[in-house]
Design an enzyme around this catalytic site. Structure first.
Site, PDB file in Angstrom:
ATOM      1  N   SER A  53       0.844  -1.194   0.000  1.00 35.94           N
ATOM      2  CA  SER A  53       0.000   0.000   0.000  1.00 35.94           C
ATOM      3  C   SER A  53       0.881   1.247   0.000  1.00 35.94           C
ATOM      4  CB  SER A  53      -0.938   0.003   1.219  1.00 35.94           C
ATOM      5  OG  SER A  53      -0.216  -0.311   2.402  1.00 35.94           O
ATOM      6  N   ASP A  91       5.902  -7.057   2.292  1.00 37.03           N
ATOM      7  CA  ASP A  91       4.898  -7.413   1.285  1.00 37.03           C
ATOM      8  C   ASP A  91       5.613  -7.554  -0.057  1.00 37.03           C
ATOM      9  OD1 ASP A  91       2.271  -7.899   0.702  1.00 37.03           O
ATOM     10  OD2 ASP A  91       1.618  -5.799   0.865  1.00 37.03           O
ATOM     11  N   LYS A 120       4.829 -11.447   2.948  1.00 36.47           N
ATOM     12  CA  LYS A 120       3.417 -11.681   2.614  1.00 36.47           C
ATOM     13  C   LYS A 120       3.281 -11.779   1.106  1.00 36.47           C
ATOM     14  CE  LYS A 120       0.048  -8.418   3.014  1.00 36.47           C
ATOM     15  NZ  LYS A 120      -0.489  -8.345   1.632  1.00 36.47           N
ATOM     16  N   GLU A 189      -9.149  -9.789   3.507  1.00 40.21           N
ATOM     17  CA  GLU A 189      -9.473  -8.385   3.210  1.00 40.21           C
ATOM     18  C   GLU A 189     -10.818  -8.252   2.500  1.00 40.21           C
ATOM     19  OE1 GLU A 189      -6.311  -6.158   1.343  1.00 40.21           O
ATOM     20  OE2 GLU A 189      -7.570  -4.369   1.133  1.00 40.21           O
TER      21      GLU A 189
HETATM   22  O1  KIV Z   1      -0.355  -3.462   1.536  1.00 43.89           O
HETATM   23  C1  KIV Z   1      -1.062  -3.452   2.558  1.00 43.89           C
HETATM   24  O2  KIV Z   1      -1.127  -2.474   3.303  1.00 43.89           O
HETATM   25  C2  KIV Z   1      -1.829  -4.657   2.854  1.00 43.89           C
HETATM   26  C3  KIV Z   1      -2.772  -4.610   4.028  1.00 43.89           C
HETATM   27  C4  KIV Z   1      -4.020  -3.896   3.663  1.00 43.89           C
HETATM   28  C5  KIV Z   1      -3.063  -5.958   4.560  1.00 43.89           C
HETATM   29  O3  KIV Z   1      -1.714  -5.624   2.178  1.00 43.89           O
END
Ligand code: KIV
Length: 264
Positions: A53, A91, A120, A189
């Site tokens: 994000s 992520d 993730k 989500e």
């Molecule tokens: O990138 C992010 O912030 C996310 C969260 C919303 C779980 O994947």
């Protein structure tokens, strides 16, 4: 003046697993730099996610697809410097892991080298195999089902998933596959609260919800949403705890006026 407590712990992956179904909900928040990581750690959250994000809330891109590995790694290193005692998850960005197990392992290793305790990955399908390979290589993986922004692309397409029985069953099946592959937790989500409630006991690992109701094992929020620093594409389920953007504009305006008046 608020006392700032020193952070004292880095939770282990096993400790997070053990929170499944417990009385204490897991709290995860995103962070993207030294300062936001310091805030998250000092506030005592259980997990810090360097979310992709960042693409939208930090870098101003139109979608999460546009952030590069190098940009994410730079942010990750800053987060680790700001939160030395926290369990930090990186992520993996769009197209940095999907095409082969070798690519997924190599990318996950770069995030581990940058300071992450885990990574993730979004979605099921081929991601299940990639997650299995990364876990076998020794890097813990968090799964992500429901709305997966990398797959959706355009934020105009962000919507609640699992509204029909078959779509709900697909989400549950995806989560079960990620659980069987060895993921230590799964983000759920944007789905009806009832789907979050039914999904959570269907897997052996903690389900951390965002817009998935209150009956998951934990909750995650995007830092800039929760403190009111980002005002485009904010989902309806986001709860704001501060209006920092307004306060910051106020502060800078006050400073500008004082400079105009005093000339210093
Ligand atoms: O990138 C992010 O912030 C996310 C969260 C919303 C779980 O994947």
């Amino acid at each position: 003046m608020t006392q700032i407590p020193a952070a004292t712990r880095r939770l282990t992956i096993d400790a997070i697993r053990a929170m499944k179904g417990g009385a204490e909900p897991i709290v995860m928040v995103t962070a993207y730099d030294f300062s936001t990581a310091q805030v998250a750690e000092r506030a005592g959250v259980d997990l810090i996610l360097v979310g992709d994000s960042a693409a939208m809330v930090v870098l101003g891109y139109e979608t999460t697809r546009l952030v590069t590995i190098e940009e994410m790694l730079m942010l990750t290193r800053a987060v680790r410097r700001g939160a030395p005692s926290s369990l930090v998850i990186g992520d993996l960005p769009y197209q940095s892991y999907e095409s082969s197990n070798a690519l997924a392992i190599a990318t996950a290793q770069r995030f581990a080298d940058a300071g992450c305790d885990a990574v993730k990955m979004e979605g099921a399908g081929a991601t299940v195999e990639r997650a299995r390979a990364v876990i076998a290589a020794g890097i813990p993986v968090m799964g992500h089902v429901g709305l997966t922004p990398q797959q959706t692309g355009d934020p105009e397409g962000f919507r609640v998933h699992g509204k029909t029985a078959s779509a709900a069953l697909e989400i549950i099946a995806a989560a079960r596959q990620l659980d069987a592959a060895g993921c230590f937790s799964i983000v759920a989500e944007a789905m009806p609260a009832a789907v979050g409630r039914v999904l959570t006991p269907c897997v052996s690992v903690p389900v951390i919800g965002i817009g998935a109701g209150v009956d998951t094992d934990g909750q995650v929020l995007v830092f800039h949403d929760l403190v009111g620093l980002y005002d485009a594409h904010v989902p309806r389920y986001v709860k704001r705890y501060a209006e920092l953007k307004a306060s910051m504009i106020d502060a800078v305006e006050t400073s500008r006026r004082s400079v105009s008046v005093t000339g210093t």
